[in-house]
Structures are given as C-alpha cells and as structure tokens.
Scaffold this motif. Structure first.
Motif, PDB file in Angstrom:
ATOM      1  N   PRO A  24       0.777  -1.134   0.007  1.00  0.00           N
ATOM      2  CA  PRO A  24      -0.094   0.001  -0.247  1.00  0.00           C
ATOM      3  C   PRO A  24       0.819   1.301  -0.233  1.00  0.00           C
ATOM      4  O   PRO A  24       2.133   1.210   0.401  1.00  0.00           O
ATOM      5  CB  PRO A  24      -0.878  -0.086   1.288  1.00  0.00           C
ATOM      6  CG  PRO A  24       0.151  -0.949   2.266  1.00  0.00           C
ATOM      7  CD  PRO A  24       0.794  -1.945   1.353  1.00  0.00           C
ATOM      8  N   TYR A  25       0.398   2.402  -0.313  1.00  0.00           N
ATOM      9  CA  TYR A  25       0.899   3.699  -0.421  1.00  0.00           C
ATOM     10  C   TYR A  25       1.249   4.115   1.073  1.00  0.00           C
ATOM     11  O   TYR A  25       0.366   3.811   2.024  1.00  0.00           O
ATOM     12  CB  TYR A  25       0.021   4.824  -0.723  1.00  0.00           C
ATOM     13  CG  TYR A  25       0.408   6.046  -1.069  1.00  0.00           C
ATOM     14  CD1 TYR A  25       1.621   6.416  -1.726  1.00  0.00           C
ATOM     15  CD2 TYR A  25       0.090   7.155   0.096  1.00  0.00           C
ATOM     16  CE1 TYR A  25       2.252   7.522  -1.743  1.00  0.00           C
ATOM     17  CE2 TYR A  25       0.664   8.274   0.074  1.00  0.00           C
ATOM     18  CZ  TYR A  25       1.743   8.521  -0.948  1.00  0.00           C
ATOM     19  OH  TYR A  25       2.254   9.960  -0.753  1.00  0.00           O
ATOM     20  N   GLN A  26       2.285   4.416   1.179  1.00  0.00           N
ATOM     21  CA  GLN A  26       2.695   5.041   2.645  1.00  0.00           C
ATOM     22  C   GLN A  26       2.659   6.487   2.905  1.00  0.00           C
ATOM     23  O   GLN A  26       3.620   7.088   2.464  1.00  0.00           O
ATOM     24  CB  GLN A  26       4.266   4.434   2.835  1.00  0.00           C
ATOM     25  CG  GLN A  26       4.523   3.011   2.914  1.00  0.00           C
ATOM     26  CD  GLN A  26       4.188   2.136   3.828  1.00  0.00           C
ATOM     27  OE1 GLN A  26       4.386   2.407   4.996  1.00  0.00           O
ATOM     28  NE2 GLN A  26       3.202   1.311   3.685  1.00  0.00           N
ATOM     29  N   SER A  27       1.502   6.603   3.387  1.00  0.00           N
ATOM     30  CA  SER A  27       1.316   8.014   3.168  1.00  0.00           C
ATOM     31  C   SER A  27       1.814   8.687   4.730  1.00  0.00           C
ATOM     32  O   SER A  27       2.524   7.888   5.584  1.00  0.00           O
ATOM     33  CB  SER A  27      -0.262   8.411   3.963  1.00  0.00           C
ATOM     34  OG  SER A  27      -0.571   8.144   5.033  1.00  0.00           O
ATOM     35  N   ALA A  28       2.431  10.155   4.657  1.00  0.00           N
ATOM     36  CA  ALA A  28       3.101  10.804   5.639  1.00  0.00           C
ATOM     37  C   ALA A  28       2.388  10.546   7.017  1.00  0.00           C
ATOM     38  O   ALA A  28       2.929  10.161   8.088  1.00  0.00           O
ATOM     39  CB  ALA A  28       3.172  12.088   5.340  1.00  0.00           C
ATOM     40  N   MET A 119       1.520   7.065  -5.873  1.00  0.00           N
ATOM     41  CA  MET A 119       0.142   6.613  -6.109  1.00  0.00           C
ATOM     42  C   MET A 119      -0.159   6.392  -7.321  1.00  0.00           C
ATOM     43  O   MET A 119      -1.153   5.669  -7.642  1.00  0.00           O
ATOM     44  CB  MET A 119      -0.863   7.957  -5.743  1.00  0.00           C
ATOM     45  CG  MET A 119      -1.200   8.006  -4.127  1.00  0.00           C
ATOM     46  SD  MET A 119      -1.720   6.433  -3.274  1.00  0.00           S
ATOM     47  CE  MET A 119      -3.296   6.535  -4.110  1.00  0.00           C
ATOM     48  N   TYR A 120       0.770   6.571  -8.536  1.00  0.00           N
ATOM     49  CA  TYR A 120       0.668   5.929  -9.780  1.00  0.00           C
ATOM     50  C   TYR A 120       0.675   4.574  -9.654  1.00  0.00           C
ATOM     51  O   TYR A 120       0.073   3.880 -10.327  1.00  0.00           O
ATOM     52  CB  TYR A 120       1.291   6.487 -10.797  1.00  0.00           C
ATOM     53  CG  TYR A 120       1.743   8.133 -10.607  1.00  0.00           C
ATOM     54  CD1 TYR A 120       0.510   9.035 -10.449  1.00  0.00           C
ATOM     55  CD2 TYR A 120       2.992   8.722 -10.862  1.00  0.00           C
ATOM     56  CE1 TYR A 120       0.625  10.270 -10.255  1.00  0.00           C
ATOM     57  CE2 TYR A 120       3.051  10.119 -10.426  1.00  0.00           C
ATOM     58  CZ  TYR A 120       1.999  10.935 -10.377  1.00  0.00           C
ATOM     59  OH  TYR A 120       1.994  12.347 -10.056  1.00  0.00           O
ATOM     60  N   ARG A 121       1.807   4.017  -8.994  1.00  0.00           N
ATOM     61  CA  ARG A 121       1.750   2.608  -9.051  1.00  0.00           C
ATOM     62  C   ARG A 121       0.677   1.927  -8.144  1.00  0.00           C
ATOM     63  O   ARG A 121       0.277   0.870  -8.386  1.00  0.00           O
ATOM     64  CB  ARG A 121       3.170   2.329  -8.154  1.00  0.00           C
ATOM     65  CG  ARG A 121       3.573   1.067  -7.952  1.00  0.00           C
ATOM     66  CD  ARG A 121       4.567   0.826  -6.744  1.00  0.00           C
ATOM     67  NE  ARG A 121       4.365   1.163  -5.600  1.00  0.00           N
ATOM     68  CZ  ARG A 121       3.615   0.577  -4.675  1.00  0.00           C
ATOM     69  NH1 ARG A 121       3.039  -0.414  -4.876  1.00  0.00           N
ATOM     70  NH2 ARG A 121       3.400   1.118  -3.422  1.00  0.00           N
ATOM     71  N   VAL A 122       0.457   2.728  -6.953  1.00  0.00           N
ATOM     72  CA  VAL A 122      -0.609   2.063  -5.992  1.00  0.00           C
ATOM     73  C   VAL A 122      -1.812   1.915  -6.501  1.00  0.00           C
ATOM     74  O   VAL A 122      -2.508   0.895  -6.607  1.00  0.00           O
ATOM     75  CB  VAL A 122      -0.647   2.808  -4.648  1.00  0.00           C
ATOM     76  CG1 VAL A 122      -1.761   2.211  -3.877  1.00  0.00           C
ATOM     77  CG2 VAL A 122       0.722   3.017  -3.852  1.00  0.00           C
ATOM     78  N   THR A 123      -2.294   2.784  -7.313  1.00  0.00           N
ATOM     79  CA  THR A 123      -3.544   2.931  -7.872  1.00  0.00           C
ATOM     80  C   THR A 123      -3.602   1.870  -8.925  1.00  0.00           C
ATOM     81  O   THR A 123      -4.671   1.010  -9.242  1.00  0.00           O
ATOM     82  CB  THR A 123      -4.057   4.216  -8.600  1.00  0.00           C
ATOM     83  OG1 THR A 123      -3.721   5.398  -7.545  1.00  0.00           O
ATOM     84  CG2 THR A 123      -5.179   4.353  -8.989  1.00  0.00           C
TER      85      THR A 123
END
Ligand SMILES: *Cc1c(COP(=O)(O)O)cnc(C)c1O
Length: 363
Positions: A24-28, A119-123
């Motif tokens: 998953p995306y690792q958001s701040a 997010m391009y990869r995650v999406t």
C-alpha cells in the motif's frame, strides 16, 4: 490452525489477488502515527500556514450537484479556462484513480518515471493495471525521453509529476510536447501539477486546447493550505470531461467542502495564497543557503516546490536526531536512486530555523 488464522485464511481466499499482494501507499500520516501535537511536521508537503474559513451553508438535507456550478465558476476564473474544461475531484488522488479507471483495459499499461509520486503505482496495483517503469536520469532527474519513446507500445497513460515529488525539479516542456505529438490518438498524458503554484509560469494547462490527449491534475492541498479539505481538479478538453463524469461518483463534493473551496478561491484569499507561496519560497531560499554550510549535507537538489530533497552523509543519523527533536521529515532512503536522501517540507521561518539549528549541531 487457531480460529483467528482460519478466519484470515477464509477472507484471503475471497479477496482479489492483486489487493492481497498490494504494497500500500505509505502516507506521511500512516508512517508517523504518534501524537502530532507540538511536533514540527515537515513530512507531508502541507502548508504550515493556517487559514480559517467558515461553513455558510448549514442546510444539508439535499444532495449537492455532481459538479457544483459555483465552484466550477470560481476555479474557472482563477485559472482562466472554461467550466467545461474542469472536473472537481476529491483531491488529485481521486483524479489519478478516475483517469486509470476510465482509460485502461486489461491489456493496457501505464508508464511513470520514478523517483516520483507513489500513487501512480499504488492505484495501478489496486485496479490490476500493469505498468512500465522508466527511471528518470539520475542527478538532474530529466525524463529518459529516448527510452520512453521506444517503449510506447500498449501504453495507455503516462503519468508525469511536474514539478516532481520527491525530487522537486521541473520537467522539460519540450520533451512533454514531443511526447504529446507522438502519442496523439494512442496515449493519454497526465501531468500532475500538485505543486505548480510554486512555479506557476511552468503550468501546461493552456495546452489542453491544443493536445486532445493532455490531462492536468490540480489540488487545493499544497499551496492553498487545504490538505484537510480534500479538493482537487482535473483539467482537460470537454469531451474527456464528459466521459470522466460517467465514472466519478454522483455526489463527490460535500457541501461543507464546496463552501470552503469557494471561499479559498475568492479574490482576497487568492492574494493571501500567493503571498503565502512567496513566504514559503523565501523560507526555502534561506534554508538552502544555511544547509549548504552544514557538514552533514552532501547535496541539495534544485527545487521549484515547497520542499527540498537533501542528500546527507548518513540520513538515518539525521532522521533519528530530528525525530528526537520533534521534527518529522520524510525518508526517501527506500528508493534505490535516493539513498541517504530526506525530503523536507518548507515550514514557517521559525520551523526552518529550528531545523537548521539541529542540523548545524550534527555537523
Ligand atoms: C500531495 C500530492 C497529491 C495528492 O493531492 P490531494 O489533492 O491531496 O489528493 C497528488 N500528487 C502529488 C504529486 C502530490 O504530491
């Protein structure tokens, strides 16, 4: 097998494979969950400047318009394009998602150029869309134009981030224009302009009338200081807008969001936003000047944004020392081209001074 494990196994059998395997995306906010009060938060490229808006419209029993006209008018006026060229989204992140869901068939691929926004990869992973990665050229972060050109087969969308996160550089406009011409009728080129207010003369929004395969993403999350609002925009020709309208939710923009976004775009608040941008840019200049004299700093990459990418001799040491002093920045060490690099959001002048004070002591 205990009950818990059996339960998980049963669920895993139902979940789509690509979601099960998704990194998953690792958001701040996810990476730093501790109490954020009294911390200097330089990890999410948010604005450090607080703006206070009020919610005017308290009547909420009716659904909002799918695309509220008043907000379209306000953004249209700000960017000097027609309403029919604008789609309001729940942040630029929703824009990234909707475009992929609208254009990609199973055999299609997207292309992006790391180090860039993840997010391009995650999406793509979530939607089970394949992707081709073409790394940008190290050190100046120019896109590898020749390699992209040779690999356009089956590429449905190219995502560029301009200026790029996390490197901070602006892309070569001629390269993008050459690609737009090469890919007419075949490939959509998306330019993510999340940070464009920090270098507004570099915007490519006015090319949407010239190239029918160009889509621009915008947001109120960065320069406007409204990351908590969740409001962004897709800018493109009216034909694509009409197709995207079929894919976006019927009521994506809540009335409180609408109220605040309209206020943020009025004449007076736009002046404030532009002044805040100037303040951040001045703080950045000051900080870069000071960091250049720190022994622990190896390199500061050129930035046209509200953050800087800094290469240190030992970034883990720096990260730990900053953490101990309640300053949170974003580690980029996991990216193979960014070892020992940290991404530092430009905060208030006071926050910049505190950061410098600590880095100077380490040096
Ligand atoms: C922050 C950011 C986004 C997300 O913007 P939201 O409008 O908050 O969803 C998109 N793209 C880039 C490059 C960003 O840095």
């Amino acid at each position: 097998m205990n009950q818990q494990k059996q339960k998980i196994k049963n669920i895993n059998q139902i979940v789509k494979k690509n979601i099960l395997n998704l990194i998953p995306y690792q958001s701040a906010r996810l990476l730093y969950k501790n109490n954020i009060n009294n911390k200097i938060l330089l990890n999410a490229n948010e604005s450090p400047i607080i703006s206070l808006f009020s919610i005017n419209n308290r009547i909420l029993n009716r659904y909002p318009e799918q695309q509220p006209k008043k907000l379209l008018n306000a953004y249209s006026k700000y960017i000097n394009l027609n309403n029919e060229n604008i789609l309001i989204t729940r942040g630029a992140d929703e824009g990234i998602d909707i475009i992929m869901r609208t254009f990609c068939e199973e055999h299609d691929k997207i292309l992006f150029c790391p180090p860039t926004y993840d997010m391009y990869r995650v999406t793509a992973n979530i939607l089970n869309i394949k992707y081709l990665i073409i790394f940008s050229i190290k050190d100046n972060w120019k896109i590898n134009f020749n390699k992209i050109k040779k690999n356009l087969k089956n590429i449905k969308i190219i995502y560029f981030c301009n200026p790029n996160n996390p490197t901070g550089n602006i892309l070569n406009q001629n390269d993008i224009i050459k690609l737009l011409e090469l890919t007419k009728n075949k490939t959509i080129i998306v330019i993510d302009e999340a940070y464009i207010e920090f270098c507004i003369d570099q915007t490519m929004i006015y090319f949407i009338n010239k190239y029918e395969n160009l889509i621009i993403l915008r947001t109120l999350s960065k320069a406007f200081g409204l990351a908590g609002l969740r409001c962004g925009f897709i800018l493109t020709n009216k034909y694509i807008i009409n197709i995207l309208l079929k894919v976006i939710a019927p009521y994506p923009i809540s009335i409180p969001v609408l109220d605040v976004a309209i206020q943020a775009l009025n004449k007076q608040n736009l002046i404030i936003m532009n002044n805040n941008v100037k303040t951040i840019i001045n703080n950045k200049k000051w900080l870069i000047d000071k960091l250049n004299n720190c022994n622990c700093v190896k390199k500061i990459f050129t930035s046209t944004t509200n953050f800087i990418l800094v290469k240190f001799n030992n970034s883990n040491n720096i990260l730990n020392s900053l953490n101990k002093n309640n300053i949170i920045v974003r580690n980029q060490n996991h990216e193979k081209t960014l070892n020992n690099c940290l991404r530092i959001t430009i905060g208030t002048f006071d926050e910049c001074k505190k950061l410098y004070f600590i880095l100077q002591k380490i040096s």
